[in-house]
Motif scaffolding. Sequence first.
Motif, PDB file in Angstrom:
ATOM      1  N   THR A  74     -23.911  62.333 -93.643  1.00  0.00           N
ATOM      2  CA  THR A  74     -23.308  63.344 -92.772  1.00  0.00           C
ATOM      3  C   THR A  74     -24.093  64.648 -92.835  1.00  0.00           C
ATOM      4  O   THR A  74     -24.377  65.258 -91.803  1.00  0.00           O
ATOM      5  CB  THR A  74     -21.834  63.598 -93.174  1.00  0.00           C
ATOM      6  OG1 THR A  74     -21.113  62.370 -93.019  1.00  0.00           O
ATOM      7  CG2 THR A  74     -21.199  64.664 -92.316  1.00  0.00           C
ATOM      8  N   LEU A  75     -24.459  65.072 -94.029  1.00  0.00           N
ATOM      9  CA  LEU A  75     -25.193  66.322 -94.193  1.00  0.00           C
ATOM     10  C   LEU A  75     -26.597  66.267 -93.608  1.00  0.00           C
ATOM     11  O   LEU A  75     -27.128  67.275 -93.157  1.00  0.00           O
ATOM     12  CB  LEU A  75     -25.270  66.687 -95.679  1.00  0.00           C
ATOM     13  CG  LEU A  75     -23.954  67.091 -96.324  1.00  0.00           C
ATOM     14  CD1 LEU A  75     -24.119  67.173 -97.840  1.00  0.00           C
ATOM     15  CD2 LEU A  75     -23.467  68.417 -95.773  1.00  0.00           C
ATOM     16  N   THR A  76     -27.208  65.104 -93.628  1.00  0.00           N
ATOM     17  CA  THR A  76     -28.605  65.007 -93.190  1.00  0.00           C
ATOM     18  C   THR A  76     -28.749  64.648 -91.709  1.00  0.00           C
ATOM     19  O   THR A  76     -29.855  64.712 -91.177  1.00  0.00           O
ATOM     20  CB  THR A  76     -29.370  63.976 -94.041  1.00  0.00           C
ATOM     21  OG1 THR A  76     -28.734  62.701 -93.944  1.00  0.00           O
ATOM     22  CG2 THR A  76     -29.430  64.422 -95.491  1.00  0.00           C
ATOM     23  N   ARG A  77     -27.660  64.298 -91.045  1.00  0.00           N
ATOM     24  CA  ARG A  77     -27.728  63.927 -89.629  1.00  0.00           C
ATOM     25  C   ARG A  77     -28.190  65.073 -88.733  1.00  0.00           C
ATOM     26  O   ARG A  77     -28.751  64.840 -87.679  1.00  0.00           O
ATOM     27  CB  ARG A  77     -26.353  63.456 -89.151  1.00  0.00           C
ATOM     28  CG  ARG A  77     -26.338  62.005 -88.835  1.00  0.00           C
ATOM     29  CD  ARG A  77     -25.005  61.570 -88.264  1.00  0.00           C
ATOM     30  NE  ARG A  77     -24.604  60.428 -89.070  1.00  0.00           N
ATOM     31  CZ  ARG A  77     -23.524  60.340 -89.792  1.00  0.00           C
ATOM     32  NH1 ARG A  77     -22.642  61.306 -89.795  1.00  0.00           N
ATOM     33  NH2 ARG A  77     -23.275  59.274 -90.500  1.00  0.00           N
ATOM     34  N   ALA A  78     -27.929  66.293 -89.148  1.00  0.00           N
ATOM     35  CA  ALA A  78     -28.214  67.450 -88.303  1.00  0.00           C
ATOM     36  C   ALA A  78     -29.686  67.864 -88.310  1.00  0.00           C
ATOM     37  O   ALA A  78     -30.055  68.802 -87.620  1.00  0.00           O
ATOM     38  CB  ALA A  78     -27.352  68.631 -88.750  1.00  0.00           C
ATOM     39  N   ALA A  79     -30.517  67.190 -89.075  1.00  0.00           N
ATOM     40  CA  ALA A  79     -31.918  67.594 -89.169  1.00  0.00           C
ATOM     41  C   ALA A  79     -32.833  66.382 -89.211  1.00  0.00           C
ATOM     42  O   ALA A  79     -32.407  65.275 -89.517  1.00  0.00           O
ATOM     43  CB  ALA A  79     -32.126  68.434 -90.427  1.00  0.00           C
ATOM     44  N   SER A  80     -34.090  66.622 -88.903  1.00  0.00           N
ATOM     45  CA  SER A  80     -35.122  65.609 -89.059  1.00  0.00           C
ATOM     46  C   SER A  80     -35.710  65.810 -90.456  1.00  0.00           C
ATOM     47  O   SER A  80     -36.308  66.853 -90.736  1.00  0.00           O
ATOM     48  CB  SER A  80     -36.195  65.804 -87.996  1.00  0.00           C
ATOM     49  OG  SER A  80     -37.273  64.951 -88.228  1.00  0.00           O
ATOM     50  N   ILE A  81     -35.494  64.825 -91.331  1.00  0.00           N
ATOM     51  CA  ILE A  81     -35.874  64.997 -92.732  1.00  0.00           C
ATOM     52  C   ILE A  81     -37.046  64.109 -93.111  1.00  0.00           C
ATOM     53  O   ILE A  81     -37.041  62.916 -92.839  1.00  0.00           O
ATOM     54  CB  ILE A  81     -34.681  64.717 -93.659  1.00  0.00           C
ATOM     55  CG1 ILE A  81     -33.551  65.690 -93.325  1.00  0.00           C
ATOM     56  CG2 ILE A  81     -35.089  64.825 -95.121  1.00  0.00           C
ATOM     57  CD1 ILE A  81     -32.330  65.536 -94.146  1.00  0.00           C
ATOM     58  N   ARG A  84     -36.318  70.805 -88.916  1.00  0.00           N
ATOM     59  CA  ARG A  84     -37.180  69.883 -89.654  1.00  0.00           C
ATOM     60  C   ARG A  84     -37.146  70.307 -91.115  1.00  0.00           C
ATOM     61  O   ARG A  84     -37.329  71.469 -91.424  1.00  0.00           O
ATOM     62  CB  ARG A  84     -38.591  69.919 -89.101  1.00  0.00           C
ATOM     63  CG  ARG A  84     -38.670  69.424 -87.665  1.00  0.00           C
ATOM     64  CD  ARG A  84     -40.081  69.553 -87.138  1.00  0.00           C
ATOM     65  NE  ARG A  84     -40.999  68.857 -88.031  1.00  0.00           N
ATOM     66  CZ  ARG A  84     -41.604  67.707 -87.749  1.00  0.00           C
ATOM     67  NH1 ARG A  84     -41.421  67.163 -86.583  1.00  0.00           N
ATOM     68  NH2 ARG A  84     -42.409  67.133 -88.617  1.00  0.00           N
ATOM     69  N   VAL A  85     -36.918  69.335 -91.991  1.00  0.00           N
ATOM     70  CA  VAL A  85     -36.785  69.611 -93.413  1.00  0.00           C
ATOM     71  C   VAL A  85     -37.673  68.650 -94.191  1.00  0.00           C
ATOM     72  O   VAL A  85     -37.718  67.460 -93.881  1.00  0.00           O
ATOM     73  CB  VAL A  85     -35.313  69.419 -93.864  1.00  0.00           C
ATOM     74  CG1 VAL A  85     -35.170  69.591 -95.363  1.00  0.00           C
ATOM     75  CG2 VAL A  85     -34.392  70.358 -93.109  1.00  0.00           C
ATOM     76  N   LYS A  86     -38.356  69.184 -95.206  1.00  0.00           N
ATOM     77  CA  LYS A  86     -39.083  68.326 -96.144  1.00  0.00           C
ATOM     78  C   LYS A  86     -38.283  68.357 -97.436  1.00  0.00           C
ATOM     79  O   LYS A  86     -38.138  69.403 -98.055  1.00  0.00           O
ATOM     80  CB  LYS A  86     -40.497  68.826 -96.393  1.00  0.00           C
ATOM     81  CG  LYS A  86     -41.252  67.954 -97.390  1.00  0.00           C
ATOM     82  CD  LYS A  86     -42.610  68.537 -97.740  1.00  0.00           C
ATOM     83  CE  LYS A  86     -43.642  67.992 -96.795  1.00  0.00           C
ATOM     84  NZ  LYS A  86     -45.022  68.335 -97.221  1.00  0.00           N
ATOM     85  N   LEU A  87     -37.727  67.216 -97.822  1.00  0.00           N
ATOM     86  CA  LEU A  87     -36.940  67.125 -99.035  1.00  0.00           C
ATOM     87  C   LEU A  87     -37.769  66.423-100.098  1.00  0.00           C
ATOM     88  O   LEU A  87     -38.185  65.283 -99.912  1.00  0.00           O
ATOM     89  CB  LEU A  87     -35.647  66.354 -98.773  1.00  0.00           C
ATOM     90  CG  LEU A  87     -34.634  66.479 -99.898  1.00  0.00           C
ATOM     91  CD1 LEU A  87     -33.253  66.610 -99.313  1.00  0.00           C
ATOM     92  CD2 LEU A  87     -34.730  65.355-100.870  1.00  0.00           C
ATOM     93  N   ILE A  88     -38.024  67.129-101.186  1.00  0.00           N
ATOM     94  CA  ILE A  88     -38.839  66.607-102.279  1.00  0.00           C
ATOM     95  C   ILE A  88     -37.925  66.336-103.461  1.00  0.00           C
ATOM     96  O   ILE A  88     -37.138  67.190-103.851  1.00  0.00           O
ATOM     97  CB  ILE A  88     -39.932  67.616-102.679  1.00  0.00           C
ATOM     98  CG1 ILE A  88     -40.808  67.943-101.462  1.00  0.00           C
ATOM     99  CG2 ILE A  88     -40.765  67.073-103.834  1.00  0.00           C
ATOM    100  CD1 ILE A  88     -41.723  69.129-101.669  1.00  0.00           C
ATOM    101  N   SER A  89     -38.027  65.140-104.025  1.00  0.00           N
ATOM    102  CA  SER A  89     -37.187  64.774-105.160  1.00  0.00           C
ATOM    103  C   SER A  89     -37.978  63.951-106.163  1.00  0.00           C
ATOM    104  O   SER A  89     -38.907  63.239-105.798  1.00  0.00           O
ATOM    105  CB  SER A  89     -35.979  63.967-104.675  1.00  0.00           C
ATOM    106  OG  SER A  89     -35.203  63.511-105.771  1.00  0.00           O
ATOM    107  N   ASP A  90     -37.555  64.047-107.423  1.00  0.00           N
ATOM    108  CA  ASP A  90     -38.147  63.197-108.448  1.00  0.00           C
ATOM    109  C   ASP A  90     -37.351  61.906-108.598  1.00  0.00           C
ATOM    110  O   ASP A  90     -37.608  61.114-109.489  1.00  0.00           O
ATOM    111  CB  ASP A  90     -38.254  63.936-109.779  1.00  0.00           C
ATOM    112  CG  ASP A  90     -36.903  64.309-110.359  1.00  0.00           C
ATOM    113  OD1 ASP A  90     -35.895  64.238-109.637  1.00  0.00           O
ATOM    114  OD2 ASP A  90     -36.853  64.699-111.539  1.00  0.00           O
TER     115      ASP A  90
END
Length: 85
Positions: free
Chosen positions: A37-44, A5-11
Motif C-alpha cells: 500500500t505504501l509503495t503503490r504511490a511511487a515508482s520504486i 521516483r524513489v530509490k530504496l536501498i536496503s541491506d
Amino acid sequence: NNGSRVKLISDSQYLIKTMQGEYKRGTNHALWAALDTLTRAASIEWVYKSEGTSPALKQCHDRAFLEMSWLRDGHNGPIPGIRPG
C-alpha cells in the motif's frame, strides 16, 4: 502512481528480492500488504547493498518498520516516545 521516483536501498536481500518478485512472501502477510500500500504511490527502484550499510540507513530502516507497524495496528499520529523525523 503519482509520478514520484524513489530509490530504496536496503541491506535486506529478502526485502529487495521479495519486492522485485524473485522471492515468495512466507510470513507477515499484513506487513507485506502495508508495504504494498505504501509503495503503490511511487515508482520504486529496489537496490540491495550488502556491505557498508551506514548506521543512518539502518536507523531509517528501523524507523520505517516502526511506523508501518504503528499504522498497521490502526494508530494515527506520531508514535509515543519517537520524535517525528
